[in-house]
Design an enzyme around this catalytic site. Structure first.
Site, PDB file in Angstrom:
ATOM      1  N   LYS A 252     -35.765  36.164  -9.426  1.00 52.07           N
ATOM      2  CA  LYS A 252     -36.100  37.056  -8.302  1.00 52.07           C
ATOM      3  C   LYS A 252     -37.021  36.369  -7.307  1.00 52.07           C
ATOM      4  O   LYS A 252     -36.838  36.490  -6.083  1.00 52.07           O
ATOM      5  CB  LYS A 252     -36.749  38.336  -8.822  1.00 52.07           C
ATOM      6  CG  LYS A 252     -37.154  39.313  -7.707  1.00 52.07           C
ATOM      7  CD  LYS A 252     -35.961  39.762  -6.877  1.00 52.07           C
ATOM      8  CE  LYS A 252     -36.353  40.450  -5.570  1.00 52.07           C
ATOM      9  NZ  LYS A 252     -37.213  41.612  -5.722  1.00 52.07           N
ATOM     10  N   LEU A 253     -38.010  35.642  -7.782  1.00 53.46           N
ATOM     11  CA  LEU A 253     -38.895  34.940  -6.865  1.00 53.46           C
ATOM     12  C   LEU A 253     -38.127  33.871  -6.086  1.00 53.46           C
ATOM     13  O   LEU A 253     -38.362  33.677  -4.881  1.00 53.46           O
ATOM     14  CB  LEU A 253     -40.055  34.314  -7.630  1.00 53.46           C
ATOM     15  CG  LEU A 253     -41.067  35.291  -8.236  1.00 53.46           C
ATOM     16  CD1 LEU A 253     -42.148  34.523  -8.985  1.00 53.46           C
ATOM     17  CD2 LEU A 253     -41.693  36.182  -7.163  1.00 53.46           C
TER      18      LEU A 253
END
EC number: 1.1.1.31
Length: 299
Positions: free
Chosen positions: A176-177
């Site tokens: 996600k990052l």
């Protein structure tokens, strides 16, 4: 029979993303109760059949599966291992699913707390906006015990149209990052291209159309194209949120020794807008950054 009829769920965090996701669960037939730091947020969903709980611990006493969508590491730790948190009452056979964007380190602390209680923990951060949340079109990055992922697959299918299984531990947090870095950089890059075209006399709307129909087209650009054309910065995801995500990624990258000069530059662009009081505008406002540096075209 609806998809989640008979499912007893708890939800933590009824904000900009949590509200449409809760509506989807209710529409799918789930029995749902929720809690939020601001109880006023619960009222609009009460008419749709959602119950209310005072604490996250109270939710975990009753629900089979508890989900959370909160803004940052501190909020996640507060609702899990803080006073009145999920870890006070969750027990074997239950599942805790967090959909927030948080650091792998904070998530690992939650994993330890859930393991100590014998409960399963799924890390399921999502990619998308408020509109994709309402449409059930989010992409979900999921990591955690395989058996729990299988058990919760029908639930995740109500929230998103694709679930990518990333691993057994904190892999989904890292994915996600990584995705959010590209999201945050996109308007900065597009803004430079648009400024270049404008100096050559090209029409703003025509440039947006050209980018949207070219090899660089993407779902994100397609979603933001009309916003760019109209210069309407009504937020779906605001600059303050993207700045928070950049801070999180830069902090993790710094600890891991990952070079991130472009992310650092995007963060400084965001800081400039925040300093001028525009942090609440949509993050695609960053596409106008060259206008703050360039003098009017002398032609």
């Amino acid at each position: 029979m609806t998809a989640l009829e008979g499912w007893k769920l708890g939800w933590i965090g009824v904000g900009r993303m949590g509200t449409p996701l809760c509506r989807r669960l209710l529409d799918a037939g789930a029995t749902l109760s929720a809690t939020d730091t601001d109880p006023v947020r619960l009222a609009p969903l009460a008419g749709a059949g959602m119950g209310a709980a005072v604490t996250a611990a109270a939710l975990a006493e009753e629900a089979e599966i508890v989900l959370s969508m909160v803004p940052n590491d501190a909020a996640l730790l507060a609702v899990t291992i803080g006073p009145g948190g999920v870890a006070e009452t969750i027990r074997p056979g239950q599942v805790f699913i967090d959909l927030s964007t948080v650091s792998p380190a904070a998530s690992a602390r939650v994993a330890e707390a859930m393991a100590a209680r014998g409960a399963d923990y799924l890390r399921c951060p999502v990619s998308g906006s408020t509109s994709t949340a309402a449409a059930g079109a989010l992409t979900i990055f999921a990591s955690g015990p395989e058996a729990a992922l299988e058990r919760c697959a029908p639930l995740l299918a109500v929230l998103g149209n694709e679930t990518l299984r990333c691993g057994a531990a904190e892999e989904a947090r890292a994915v996600k990052l990584m995705v959010n870095l590209v999201v945050a950089l996109t308007p900065a890059v597009i803004g430079e291209a648009l400024a270049f075209g404008a100096r050559l006399g090209l029409d703003w709307e025509g440039m947006v159309d050209a980018l949207s129909r070219s090899v660089v087209a993407s779902p994100l650009l397609a979603y933001k194209a009309e916003m760019l054309k109209a210069r309407d910065w009504t937020p779906a995801a605001d600059l303050d949120l993207v700045a928070k995500d950049l801070d999180l990624a830069l902090s993790v990258g710094g600890r891991e020794g990952a070079p991130m000069p472009l992310a650092a530059l995007a963060r400084q662009f965001a800081a400039a807008y925040q300093a001028s009081g525009e942090g609440g505008l949509d993050f695609f406002r960053l596409a106008t950054w060259p206008e703050r540096l360039l003098a009017p075209n002398p032609r």
